[in-house]
Design a protein around this motif. Structure first.
Motif, short mmCIF file in Angstrom:
data_model
loop_
_atom_site.label_atom_id
_atom_site.label_comp_id
_atom_site.label_asym_id
_atom_site.label_seq_id
_atom_site.Cartn_x
_atom_site.Cartn_y
_atom_site.Cartn_z
N VAL A 51 40.10 35.01 39.37
CA VAL A 51 40.40 36.44 39.26
C VAL A 51 41.62 36.62 38.36
O VAL A 51 42.65 35.97 38.56
CB VAL A 51 40.71 37.07 40.65
N LYS A 52 41.51 37.51 37.37
CA LYS A 52 42.66 37.88 36.54
C LYS A 52 42.86 39.39 36.69
O LYS A 52 41.91 40.16 36.57
CB LYS A 52 42.44 37.53 35.07
N ASP A 53 44.12 39.80 36.97
CA ASP A 53 44.35 41.23 37.18
C ASP A 53 44.80 41.90 35.88
O ASP A 53 44.91 41.26 34.82
CB ASP A 53 45.34 41.47 38.32
N VAL A 54 45.04 43.19 35.96
CA VAL A 54 45.38 43.97 34.77
C VAL A 54 46.74 43.57 34.19
O VAL A 54 47.05 43.89 33.04
CB VAL A 54 45.37 45.48 35.08
N ASN A 55 47.55 42.86 34.99
CA ASN A 55 48.85 42.37 34.52
C ASN A 55 48.78 40.93 34.04
O ASN A 55 49.81 40.28 33.83
CB ASN A 55 49.90 42.51 35.63
N GLN A 56 47.56 40.41 33.91
CA GLN A 56 47.29 39.05 33.43
C GLN A 56 47.74 37.97 34.43
O GLN A 56 47.87 36.81 34.07
CB GLN A 56 47.96 38.79 32.07
N LYS A 57 47.96 38.35 35.68
CA LYS A 57 48.25 37.36 36.70
C LYS A 57 46.94 36.80 37.24
O LYS A 57 45.95 37.52 37.34
CB LYS A 57 49.07 37.97 37.84
N GLU A 58 46.96 35.51 37.60
CA GLU A 58 45.74 34.82 37.99
C GLU A 58 45.71 34.53 39.49
O GLU A 58 46.73 34.21 40.10
CB GLU A 58 45.60 33.51 37.22
N TYR A 59 44.51 34.61 40.05
CA TYR A 59 44.29 34.33 41.47
C TYR A 59 42.96 33.58 41.62
O TYR A 59 42.17 33.50 40.69
CB TYR A 59 44.20 35.63 42.28
#
Length: 301
Positions: A51-59
């Protein structure tokens, strides 16, 4: 050995609809707005989703069967992972807005494809690396050294009851340190995953499992040569040499159990052809392993 992620709908339209609804569930429950999701690993009862969020952080999200045994295994993994202090990282699990590690998903309705029902969802911080699909001997030996470190953990410090294999020198074991459960960046292991199968027992159990599943991924290699290198890299267990005989016994056990798993999970495969290919590969590996072990003095077979 590709397998279809469990109960994720087939077809481009089904995948798109599934991911859209999954992203909405993540946003509503974790407060994270995904920009991109994609499966990156899967097994018979769970699927790992990047998962990559709109802030480019990854999960990484883990979607698993919602059964009492799987829930207990995932909670066990969370408990152990949160208490380990290793030289390589272990992903941190994130709680939902309601303070839960595991989210019950009764159903994700899909118009085009098969609905996703009765699942558990968890979310953790993603460590930027990839599972070593191109496995090599160096990564295997790195993992061997990580096992030595894991085996020094005092199981009493974990605050959890673990199954035990009776032996003379019991140690805390990872239980499943295979190529699928390590992340690699630039040729180095950067993270260890999945303590669901951790137990207490002889170190040879872990070493044999690592050797078997690494050997599955390394082309044109001798299992016995790899096992001997793992034994040499690990060194002594306290003041005692690790037992090659015991490692051979566990190697045969791990390989046979994997073959049984393939046979029991035929319905997970995308096609009959994919199932037969994996079955044939595993049967051949087992026969090759038996032949390798038979060449060693005082064989266990």
């Amino acid at each position: 050995m590709p397998k279809r992620p469990v109960n994720i709908p087939k077809g481009a339209q089904g995948y798109a609809e599934f991911h859209e609804k999954l992203e909405k569930i993540i946003e509503e429950n974790w407060g994270i707005t995904p920009q991109f999701t994609n499966p990156f690993s899967w097994g018979y009862s769970s699927t790992g989703i990047y998962v990559k969020d709109v802030n480019q952080k990854e999960y990484v999200a883990m979607l698993a069967e919602n059964t009492p045994s799987k829930r207990a295994a995932m909670e066990k993994n969370f408990t152990i992972a949160s208490k380990l202090n290793l030289s390589v990282r272990v992903p941190e699990q994130l709680k939902t807005k309601d303070g839960k590690f595991l989210l019950d998903i009764p159903r994700i309705e899909i118009k085009s494809g098969k609905d996703v029902e009765n699942k558990l969802l968890s979310l953790g911080n993603f460590l930027s690396g990839i599972p070593p699909f191109d496995m090599n001997e160096d990564i295997t030996l790195q993992a061997t050294n990580i096992l030595r470190e894991i085996h020094q953990v005092d199981p009493n410090s974990l605050g959890i009851r673990l199954d035990t294999i009776e032996c003379e020198r019991p140690r805390f074991l990872h239980g499943d340190l295979t190529p699928s459960n390590i992340l690699v960046g630039y040729g180095k292991i950067i993270a260890v995953l999945d303590f669901e199968l951790s137990l207490i027992g002889p170190v040879e159990y872990d070493l044999a499992r690592l050797a078997v599943f690494s050997w599955f991924r390394i082309q044109d290699s001798s299992f016995i040569v790899l096992l001997e290198k793992v034994q040499e890299e690990y060194g002594t267990e306290g003041a005692t040499e690790t037992s090659m005989e015991l490692m051979k016994e566990f190697a045969l056990l791990h390989c046979q159990k994997h073959l049984n798993n393939v046979k029991q999970h035929k319905d997970v495969y995308e096609t009959e052809k994919a199932y037969k290919a994996d079955l044939l590969f595993t049967e051949r590996q087992l026969e090759t392993l038996k032949a390798d072990l038979a060449q060693i003095p005082n064989p266990v077979l």
